[in-house]
Design a protein around this motif. Structure first.
Motif, PDB file in Angstrom:
ATOM      1  N   THR A 146     -56.768 -29.408  -7.419  1.00 52.21           N
ATOM      2  CA  THR A 146     -57.239 -29.828  -6.101  1.00 52.21           C
ATOM      3  C   THR A 146     -58.220 -28.787  -5.567  1.00 52.21           C
ATOM      4  O   THR A 146     -57.981 -27.584  -5.678  1.00 52.21           O
ATOM      5  CB  THR A 146     -56.034 -29.921  -5.133  1.00 52.21           C
ATOM      6  OG1 THR A 146     -55.030 -30.738  -5.752  1.00 52.21           O
ATOM      7  CG2 THR A 146     -56.433 -30.526  -3.794  1.00 52.21           C
ATOM      8  N   LYS A 156     -59.676 -26.269  -3.285  1.00 55.08           N
ATOM      9  CA  LYS A 156     -59.036 -25.471  -2.235  1.00 55.08           C
ATOM     10  C   LYS A 156     -60.068 -24.917  -1.247  1.00 55.08           C
ATOM     11  O   LYS A 156     -59.840 -24.868  -0.037  1.00 55.08           O
ATOM     12  CB  LYS A 156     -58.247 -24.319  -2.865  1.00 55.08           C
ATOM     13  CG  LYS A 156     -57.455 -23.525  -1.871  1.00 55.08           C
ATOM     14  CD  LYS A 156     -56.500 -22.544  -2.528  1.00 55.08           C
ATOM     15  CE  LYS A 156     -55.731 -21.748  -1.466  1.00 55.08           C
ATOM     16  NZ  LYS A 156     -54.885 -20.691  -2.047  1.00 55.08           N
ATOM     17  N   GLY A 162     -59.261 -30.393  -0.599  1.00 54.83           N
ATOM     18  CA  GLY A 162     -58.230 -31.431  -0.638  1.00 54.83           C
ATOM     19  C   GLY A 162     -58.516 -32.512  -1.657  1.00 54.83           C
ATOM     20  O   GLY A 162     -57.631 -33.256  -2.069  1.00 54.83           O
TER      21      GLY A 162
END
Lengths: 69, 69, 69, 69, 69, 69
Positions: B12, B14, B52
């Motif tokens: 993911t 960050k 995200g």
């Protein structure tokens, strides 16, 4: 020795496949993902690498690409 | 598209730090480890990267070094 | 930390030029030759690099090309 | 031909180890330090490399990392 | 100078985008395809690169990945 | 999968030379120019590469150097 490479990922040596000049080393990370590295046979010997041994995958940030689905 | 790079690590996004030509992108892996990548600003925009979002760190095996303590 | 990179060349930091994401670092070798490196600004800070300081240029052997006249 | 690589280090071929696809070439620099390169067997032949011959180690600055003790 | 890099692709400089340390250079190949390179600003100046000028994209074969649909 | 590498050059596989760990793959571009890639034998098999098959040469822009006569 402290190095500028931004990616120093701790894991465990899972497998080593030797070639004539190079060898393929697979490192398993804590999350279960694997990282494959091609280094010279001489480096495998110099580092005393063997399955089960703790090692770090070291990658310069400019060598990392990003992809999305 | 299927690619020859042996390391395609799912994670993911960050953080993203933009520079003039390049940007720094940090991907968090499932095990909690982070991978930092330097790609061009144009690539960040083209891939629609944002904190995200799911993404892959893609690394050719010949670019991965190994280290031991 | 012991690393698989086959080229670990000891020298002295001669100059550092900071950019937005990256910085240019010049290392002078004992024979007088210079090696230029591009690393991230964050790495320059993390390693505490400054002109006059001892440092190593670290290069994976697969990244080195050869040329002749 | 003039190239953008910032590191063009003049030296002498010290040793060549041939593999199946790749070969390992060691260049000795004036200061006595050595640089190891992995290039394809075809390139070794095309450049006419042999121990004792003058050659340059050519390295893009973004491939050079920095380390400190 | 003759170099071991196996990929020396002749083309024409199409565009140059300058950053703080690096610059982005786009080369157009005879078949109409484009190759984007990131080199340091100093290299752009040293090579006297400008749109319309003839230049070569030089790539070590170990840096080229392959993909399929 | 969409990737950050800025160079994704469509062509046709012209030749494959297998080594012990690595293989050499030559891709012919529409303009007649060729790009040589070194990838692992396992990747050649995983991608199902064979002469005559359509494939892309994928190159991160920071791996591309520029040269002039």
């Amino acid at each position: 020795m402290k190095i500028s490479a931004r990616n120093i990922l701790k894991g465990t040596v899972k497998a080593i496949t030797a070639g004539s000049v190079n060898s393929e080393v697979v490192i398993e990370l804590p999350g279960g993902q694997e990282i494959t590295s091609i280094i010279t046979k001489k480096s495998v010997a110099a580092l005393g690498l063997a399955p089960g041994k703790q090692a770090y995958a070291v990658i310069k940030s400019s060598e990392v690409m990003i992809a999305v689905d």
